[in-house]
Design a protein around this motif. Structure first.
Motif, PDB file in Angstrom:
ATOM      1  N   LEU A   1     -34.432   0.268 -47.771  1.00 22.78           N
ATOM      2  CA  LEU A   1     -35.041  -1.146 -47.615  1.00 22.78           C
ATOM      3  C   LEU A   1     -34.236  -1.425 -46.207  1.00 22.78           C
ATOM      4  CD1 LEU A   1     -34.634  -2.462 -51.166  1.00 22.78           C
ATOM      5  CD2 LEU A   1     -36.692  -1.995 -49.978  1.00 22.78           C
ATOM      6  N   THR A   2     -34.834  -2.402 -45.519  1.00 21.39           N
ATOM      7  CA  THR A   2     -34.323  -2.857 -44.193  1.00 21.39           C
ATOM      8  C   THR A   2     -33.638  -4.142 -44.695  1.00 21.39           C
ATOM      9  OG1 THR A   2     -36.032  -2.018 -42.967  1.00 21.39           O
ATOM     10  CG2 THR A   2     -34.790  -3.720 -41.761  1.00 21.39           C
ATOM     11  N   VAL A   3     -32.372  -4.350 -44.224  1.00 16.40           N
ATOM     12  CA  VAL A   3     -31.499  -5.410 -44.302  1.00 16.40           C
ATOM     13  C   VAL A   3     -31.314  -6.206 -42.943  1.00 16.40           C
ATOM     14  CG1 VAL A   3     -29.221  -6.117 -45.164  1.00 16.40           C
ATOM     15  CG2 VAL A   3     -30.257  -4.228 -45.864  1.00 16.40           C
ATOM     16  N   TYR A   4     -31.735  -7.552 -42.994  1.00 17.08           N
ATOM     17  CA  TYR A   4     -31.562  -8.197 -41.909  1.00 17.08           C
ATOM     18  C   TYR A   4     -30.553  -9.740 -42.313  1.00 17.08           C
ATOM     19  CZ  TYR A   4     -35.804  -6.358 -39.907  1.00 17.08           C
ATOM     20  OH  TYR A   4     -36.973  -5.468 -39.258  1.00 17.08           O
ATOM     21  N   ALA A   5     -30.122 -10.094 -40.856  1.00 15.53           N
ATOM     22  CA  ALA A   5     -29.137 -11.086 -41.116  1.00 15.53           C
ATOM     23  C   ALA A   5     -29.801 -12.498 -40.358  1.00 15.53           C
ATOM     24  CB  ALA A   5     -27.697 -11.054 -40.444  1.00 15.53           C
ATOM     25  N   GLY A   6     -29.958 -13.617 -41.319  1.00 16.40           N
ATOM     26  CA  GLY A   6     -30.528 -14.750 -40.659  1.00 16.40           C
ATOM     27  C   GLY A   6     -29.486 -15.668 -40.329  1.00 16.40           C
ATOM     28  N   SER A   7     -29.508 -16.441 -39.332  1.00 21.24           N
ATOM     29  CA  SER A   7     -28.685 -17.404 -38.702  1.00 21.24           C
ATOM     30  C   SER A   7     -28.434 -18.484 -39.973  1.00 21.24           C
ATOM     31  CB  SER A   7     -29.101 -18.086 -37.738  1.00 21.24           C
ATOM     32  OG  SER A   7     -29.029 -17.194 -36.512  1.00 21.24           O
ATOM     33  N   PHE A   8     -29.337 -19.023 -40.705  1.00 18.68           N
ATOM     34  CA  PHE A   8     -29.357 -20.311 -41.604  1.00 18.68           C
ATOM     35  C   PHE A   8     -29.402 -19.872 -42.900  1.00 18.68           C
ATOM     36  CE2 PHE A   8     -30.614 -21.802 -37.186  1.00 18.68           C
ATOM     37  CZ  PHE A   8     -29.528 -22.500 -37.034  1.00 18.68           C
ATOM     38  N   CYS A   9     -29.594 -18.338 -43.280  1.00 20.72           N
ATOM     39  CA  CYS A   9     -29.486 -18.092 -44.649  1.00 20.72           C
ATOM     40  C   CYS A   9     -28.162 -18.504 -45.474  1.00 20.72           C
ATOM     41  CB  CYS A   9     -29.817 -16.458 -44.793  1.00 20.72           C
ATOM     42  SG  CYS A   9     -29.869 -15.927 -46.472  1.00 20.72           S
ATOM     43  N   PRO A  10     -28.406 -19.070 -46.350  1.00 18.06           N
ATOM     44  CA  PRO A  10     -27.209 -19.540 -47.130  1.00 18.06           C
ATOM     45  C   PRO A  10     -26.301 -18.317 -47.619  1.00 18.06           C
ATOM     46  CG  PRO A  10     -29.246 -20.609 -48.147  1.00 18.06           C
ATOM     47  CD  PRO A  10     -29.649 -19.330 -47.231  1.00 18.06           C
ATOM     48  N   ASP A  11     -25.104 -18.563 -47.629  1.00 21.47           N
ATOM     49  CA  ASP A  11     -23.929 -17.698 -47.698  1.00 21.47           C
ATOM     50  C   ASP A  11     -23.864 -17.091 -49.225  1.00 21.47           C
ATOM     51  OD1 ASP A  11     -22.935 -17.131 -45.192  1.00 21.47           O
ATOM     52  OD2 ASP A  11     -21.361 -18.816 -45.528  1.00 21.47           O
ATOM     53  N   ASP A  12     -24.381 -17.892 -50.073  1.00 22.39           N
ATOM     54  CA  ASP A  12     -24.243 -17.863 -51.748  1.00 22.39           C
ATOM     55  C   ASP A  12     -25.429 -16.950 -52.192  1.00 22.39           C
ATOM     56  OD1 ASP A  12     -26.185 -19.818 -51.518  1.00 22.39           O
ATOM     57  OD2 ASP A  12     -25.733 -21.042 -52.917  1.00 22.39           O
TER      58      ASP A  12
ATOM     59  N   MET B   1     -30.123 -11.943 -45.673  1.00 25.67           N
ATOM     60  CA  MET B   1     -28.975 -12.543 -46.079  1.00 25.67           C
ATOM     61  C   MET B   1     -28.234 -13.130 -44.726  1.00 25.67           C
ATOM     62  SD  MET B   1     -26.412  -9.099 -46.462  1.00 25.67           S
ATOM     63  CE  MET B   1     -27.634  -8.685 -47.728  1.00 25.67           C
ATOM     64  N   SER B   2     -27.086 -13.911 -45.109  1.00 29.09           N
ATOM     65  CA  SER B   2     -26.283 -14.626 -44.105  1.00 29.09           C
ATOM     66  C   SER B   2     -25.476 -13.491 -43.046  1.00 29.09           C
ATOM     67  CB  SER B   2     -25.439 -15.729 -44.407  1.00 29.09           C
ATOM     68  OG  SER B   2     -24.265 -15.051 -45.100  1.00 29.09           O
ATOM     69  N   TYR B   3     -25.248 -13.764 -42.029  1.00 29.97           N
ATOM     70  CA  TYR B   3     -24.084 -12.834 -41.149  1.00 29.97           C
ATOM     71  C   TYR B   3     -23.085 -12.615 -41.972  1.00 29.97           C
ATOM     72  CZ  TYR B   3     -27.171 -13.122 -37.047  1.00 29.97           C
ATOM     73  OH  TYR B   3     -28.299 -12.825 -36.311  1.00 29.97           O
ATOM     74  N   ALA B   4     -22.499 -13.655 -42.664  1.00 25.77           N
ATOM     75  CA  ALA B   4     -21.174 -13.384 -43.444  1.00 25.77           C
ATOM     76  C   ALA B   4     -21.377 -12.373 -44.600  1.00 25.77           C
ATOM     77  CB  ALA B   4     -20.616 -14.683 -43.958  1.00 25.77           C
ATOM     78  N   SER B   5     -22.672 -12.438 -45.174  1.00 28.75           N
ATOM     79  CA  SER B   5     -22.805 -11.447 -46.242  1.00 28.75           C
ATOM     80  C   SER B   5     -23.286 -10.220 -45.911  1.00 28.75           C
ATOM     81  CB  SER B   5     -24.159 -12.259 -47.179  1.00 28.75           C
ATOM     82  OG  SER B   5     -23.620 -13.499 -47.776  1.00 28.75           O
ATOM     83  N   TRP B   6     -23.931 -10.320 -44.591  1.00 29.99           N
ATOM     84  CA  TRP B   6     -23.849  -9.008 -43.783  1.00 29.99           C
ATOM     85  C   TRP B   6     -22.674  -8.089 -43.889  1.00 29.99           C
ATOM     86  CZ3 TRP B   6     -28.330  -6.331 -40.917  1.00 29.99           C
ATOM     87  CH2 TRP B   6     -27.674  -5.502 -39.990  1.00 29.99           C
ATOM     88  N   PHE B   7     -21.699  -8.837 -43.169  1.00 29.71           N
ATOM     89  CA  PHE B   7     -20.430  -8.396 -42.788  1.00 29.71           C
ATOM     90  C   PHE B   7     -19.924  -7.631 -43.981  1.00 29.71           C
ATOM     91  CE2 PHE B   7     -15.885  -8.586 -42.597  1.00 29.71           C
ATOM     92  CZ  PHE B   7     -15.567  -7.869 -41.707  1.00 29.71           C
ATOM     93  N   ARG B   8     -19.990  -8.325 -45.340  1.00 31.29           N
ATOM     94  CA  ARG B   8     -19.218  -8.035 -46.459  1.00 31.29           C
ATOM     95  C   ARG B   8     -19.998  -6.868 -47.026  1.00 31.29           C
ATOM     96  NH1 ARG B   8     -19.080 -13.024 -50.746  1.00 31.29           N
ATOM     97  NH2 ARG B   8     -18.692 -11.314 -51.974  1.00 31.29           N
ATOM     98  N   LEU B   9     -21.483  -6.775 -46.847  1.00 33.27           N
ATOM     99  CA  LEU B   9     -22.187  -5.628 -47.485  1.00 33.27           C
ATOM    100  C   LEU B   9     -21.783  -4.464 -46.743  1.00 33.27           C
ATOM    101  CD1 LEU B   9     -24.275  -4.331 -49.294  1.00 33.27           C
ATOM    102  CD2 LEU B   9     -26.353  -5.181 -47.525  1.00 33.27           C
ATOM    103  N   GLU B  10     -21.814  -4.457 -45.208  1.00 31.33           N
ATOM    104  CA  GLU B  10     -21.482  -3.447 -44.506  1.00 31.33           C
ATOM    105  C   GLU B  10     -20.070  -2.897 -44.798  1.00 31.33           C
ATOM    106  OE1 GLU B  10     -21.962  -2.522 -39.468  1.00 31.33           O
ATOM    107  OE2 GLU B  10     -20.754  -4.217 -40.342  1.00 31.33           O
ATOM    108  N   GLN B  11     -19.100  -3.773 -45.174  1.00 30.73           N
ATOM    109  CA  GLN B  11     -17.881  -3.238 -45.580  1.00 30.73           C
ATOM    110  C   GLN B  11     -18.021  -2.394 -46.949  1.00 30.73           C
ATOM    111  OE1 GLN B  11     -15.300  -3.554 -43.337  1.00 30.73           O
ATOM    112  NE2 GLN B  11     -16.878  -4.242 -42.271  1.00 30.73           N
ATOM    113  N   GLU B  12     -18.794  -3.055 -47.815  1.00 33.84           N
ATOM    114  CA  GLU B  12     -18.932  -2.335 -49.066  1.00 33.84           C
ATOM    115  C   GLU B  12     -19.436  -1.205 -49.143  1.00 33.84           C
ATOM    116  OE1 GLU B  12     -19.807  -6.642 -51.494  1.00 33.84           O
ATOM    117  OE2 GLU B  12     -21.174  -5.128 -51.772  1.00 33.84           O
TER     118      GLU B  12
END
Length: 426
Positions: A352-363, A312-323
């Motif tokens: 499952l391993t969760v990675y953040a990609g620089s250009f993965c779309p936020d949606d 997922m994107s870095y923004a989504s990573w942050f949201r998931l971490e908060q959730e």
């Protein structure tokens, strides 16, 4: 006979016989910047052949989407069905993967090179820094398209006011000052080209998610409007006129689309008769990233799909971490299988391993199985053109050096069934 006091054949005397090379290690270091997806993905350097027609150059990817159906409680019925042309065999479709190419080009003035050779006269070497940045830019562009796809568009206009374009969330990072731009009403280039003027990016604002252009594109006979798609100048292509693949390498989103195809073909294959087997899985937003991951993963594993990684994107990573809060635990970079910082998400089939990609779309996020992906290529990705043994060529008619950078390759998915995509509200 007296011995000479010094050598006649010296390094300086034969300086014209030596080649000035760009170290291969430095090329690799430059090209790995912000390429987490590419680094994670298996590679195959044997993308050989003539990839234009059916002469054998295409890389064929066979995907089995049905098993033999000659089964019954009664032997006679099983025998009859097993001899039927439809039920008596498994079904396979073959994707025809074309080889794509991409180039970077640079010219450097000889006097500028000479003036920056000494640290006393310059903060850095112009020759080395410009070459490194060219490699890094080509590498970054590849990473963008591995997420974005073969159509090549880098963003979409949310609104426009004279020379200021506001983009959709997270897209400003795809643009750089000096980049030339192209516009089309369709993501695949099949619509109408917009903006007669040649426009370049003059400013980028990540916080405001805007770019500023060198011309007013909102007041023109072919004005740019909201929801038009933005391409790097020269990269857009009308997919409807060239088949079903654009100019760029295929991306994750091409193989596993967020919205399932209902018509047409992909790499000359109709993917509509076995959607999950040929297009992967998808799930609409369930209200939170965590719940959408759970719902998609549950659907997939219940049918035998085996994803092992979440992107997922870095923004989504942050949201998931908060959730997840205390229900998530971190895996430090040194413990990650490929050195990438990650979260681990517990599922019915284990973590499952969760990675953040620089250009993965936020949606969206992706549930992927690493072993089903492969980046096929010729030569290093990217590499400096050194066909004559040197990395910088002397130009004719001008006192300058020429630098060429390129790659040849494309992205293959061997089993779309083991991969899925989930929507994220933004």
């Amino acid at each position: 006979m007296a011995q000479p006091s010094s050598s006649v054949v010296t390094l300086s005397a034969y300086k014209s016989a030596y080649k000035e090379l760009f170290p291969g290690m430095r090329v690799e270091q430059c090209s790995l910047r912000d390429r987490d997806l590419f680094r994670w993905m298996p590679k195959d350097p044997n993308f050989t052949g003539y990839a234009v027609d059916d002469s054998g150059g295409w890389y064929h990817i066979p995907v089995r989407y049905s098993k033999p159906q000659g089964l019954s409680y009664y032997f006679g019925q099983a025998q009859t069905k097993g001899g039927n042309a439809t039920e008596g065999k498994g079904l396979v479709k073959s994707f025809k993967l074309p080889r794509k190419r991409y180039y970077g080009y640079l010219t450097i003035d000889e006097e500028a090179i000479a003036a920056s050779k000494s640290k006393n006269g310059a903060f850095y070497s112009v020759k080395e820094s410009e070459t490194e940045d060219l490699i890094a830019q080509v590498s970054e562009e590849l990473e963008k398209h591995l997420w974005g796809g073969s159509n090549g568009y880098l963003g979409q206009v949310k609104s426009i006011s004279t020379t200021t374009i506001t983009l959709y969330p997270g897209q400003a990072g795809n643009f750089h000052v000096g980049m030339s731009l192209g516009f089309n009403t369709a993501a695949d280039g099949s619509g109408t080209d917009k903006a007669d003027a040649v426009a370049r990016v003059t400013a980028v604002n990540f916080s405001a998610n805007t770019i500023t252009t060198s011309a007013d594109l909102s007041d023109d006979t072919a004005a740019v409007e909201a929801d038009h798609y933005i391409f790097r100048g020269g990269d857009s292509v009308d997919v409807s006129a060239t088949g079903d693949a654009g100019n760029m390498v295929l991306g994750i989103g091409d193989w596993i689309p967020l919205t399932a195809e209902t018509s047409g073909t992909f790499l000359e294959v109709d993917r509509t008769d076995a959607v999950e087997y040929l297009q992967g899985w998808r799930k609409t937003d369930q209200g939170s990233i965590e719940e959408t991951i759970k719902a998609l993963h549950s659907d997939m594993i219940s049918k035998g799909s085996k994803p092992d990684t979440i992107w997922m994107s870095y923004a989504s990573w942050f949201r998931l971490e908060q959730e997840l809060g205390s229900r998530a635990y971190r895996v430090d970079g040194e413990k990650g299988k490929f050195g990438l910082p990650s979260l681990q998400f517990m599922s019915a089939k284990g973590p499952l391993t969760v990675y953040a990609g620089s250009f993965c779309p936020d949606d969206r996020f992706y549930l992927l199985k690493r072993s089903t992906w492969k980046f096929l290529h010729l030569g290093p990705v990217p590499h400096l053109v050194m066909s004559d043994g040197v990395s910088h060529r002397v130009m004719t008619g001008v006192d300058a050096l020429e630098v060429r950078c390129r790659y040849w390759g494309n992205l293959a998915c061997m089993k779309p069934f083991d991969n899925g995509v989930g929507a994220i509200s933004v």
